[in-house]
Write a protein that holds these residues in place. Structure first.
Motif, short mmCIF file in Angstrom:
data_model
loop_
_atom_site.label_atom_id
_atom_site.label_comp_id
_atom_site.label_asym_id
_atom_site.label_seq_id
_atom_site.Cartn_x
_atom_site.Cartn_y
_atom_site.Cartn_z
N LEU A 23 35.00 41.55 50.78
CA LEU A 23 33.83 41.28 49.94
C LEU A 23 34.21 41.28 48.46
O LEU A 23 33.73 40.45 47.68
CB LEU A 23 32.74 42.32 50.20
CG LEU A 23 32.05 42.24 51.56
CD1 LEU A 23 31.17 43.47 51.78
CD2 LEU A 23 31.21 40.97 51.67
N ILE A 26 36.13 37.97 47.78
CA ILE A 26 35.29 36.78 47.88
C ILE A 26 34.23 36.74 46.77
O ILE A 26 34.04 35.71 46.11
CB ILE A 26 34.61 36.70 49.26
CG1 ILE A 26 35.65 36.43 50.35
CG2 ILE A 26 33.54 35.60 49.29
CD1 ILE A 26 35.11 36.52 51.77
N LEU A 27 33.53 37.87 46.58
CA LEU A 27 32.39 37.88 45.67
C LEU A 27 32.74 38.20 44.22
O LEU A 27 32.06 37.75 43.31
CB LEU A 27 31.33 38.89 46.17
CG LEU A 27 30.77 38.62 47.58
CD1 LEU A 27 29.80 39.72 47.98
CD2 LEU A 27 30.07 37.26 47.63
N LYS A 28 33.81 38.98 44.02
CA LYS A 28 34.14 39.43 42.66
C LYS A 28 35.56 39.07 42.23
O LYS A 28 35.93 39.31 41.08
CB LYS A 28 33.97 40.96 42.56
CG LYS A 28 32.57 41.46 42.88
CD LYS A 28 31.60 41.17 41.76
CE LYS A 28 30.25 41.81 42.03
NZ LYS A 28 29.29 41.57 40.94
N ILE A 53 26.78 45.51 47.52
CA ILE A 53 28.07 45.36 48.19
C ILE A 53 28.48 46.67 48.87
O ILE A 53 29.04 46.66 49.96
CB ILE A 53 29.15 44.87 47.20
CG1 ILE A 53 28.81 43.45 46.72
CG2 ILE A 53 30.53 44.90 47.85
CD1 ILE A 53 29.77 42.88 45.71
#
Length: 198
Positions: A23, A26-28, A53
């Motif tokens: 996560l 992918i997100l940060k 998250i």
């Protein structure tokens, strides 16, 4: 023996699914292991990435504990569940794909133990949450809950199940060992409290 090895391997691979790392990337675009405590787990994800998250990480880690136990049960019944529960936590704590730098196994343990026998797990979780609320130390709540869950099982699990008790003892030892730096910081008054951003 082949079934035991198969369960161990599959569960270890499931444990290698590091939700905080995935996560974060992918997100940060951040490697969770380079931030905060450097731990690839839900608490550090909460501190580094925030509540959303952190919560998703926790849920996914609980789910992988459950998934591994279900697979173990399908292959080798009750014995398979216990083997799977131990190896999914080993995979989470020491994932080969992340250079053996993983989490501390609390969420995966919660998933595995709650699915196998919810009563001692729920009692230990409640105790852990109360300690966290009172002290705001997630690590202290986790350590105490894990230390107490084998003892709780002695009181509430009837008839006494030696294999289940040993299973809980192994998980407790792993969890406390993984918290050794937290224990040191707690003793020195240097541990971060809940709500503290990394």
């Amino acid at each position: 023996m082949l079934k035991i090895l198969l369960i161990g391997l599959i569960s270890y691979i499931v444990g290698n699914f590091s939700s905080s790392y995935i996560l974060g990337k992918i997100l940060k675009n951040i490697d969770i292991r380079t931030k905060g405590s450097g731990n690839a787990g839900a608490t550090n994800a909460l501190r580094v990435f925030g509540k959303k998250i952190g919560l998703i990480t926790f849920i996914l880690d609980v789910l992988k504990g459950i998934i591994a136990v279900i697979i173990g049960q399908m292959i080798l019944g009750d014995t398979g569940r216990l083997i799977a529960g131990i190896f999914v936590v080993i995979g989470h704590n020491w994932p080969i794909i992340l250079g053996f730098k993983g989490g501390k196994g609390i969420a995966a343990t919660i998933g595995a133990v709650t699915f196998i026998n919810p009563l001692p797990a729920i009692i230990a979780i409640i105790i852990g949450i109360l300690i966290i609320i009172k002290t705001r130390y997630v690590s202290l709540g986790s350590i105490m809950a894990m230390a107490l869950v084998p003892i709780i099982s002695l009181v509430v699990v009837r008839p006494f199940d030696l294999r289940f008790f040993i299973f809980l003892l192994i998980l407790a030892i792993m969890a406390i060992y993984r918290h050794k730096t937290n224990i040191r910081r707690l003793l020195n008054g240097e541990e971060s409290k809940l709500g503290h951003k990394a």
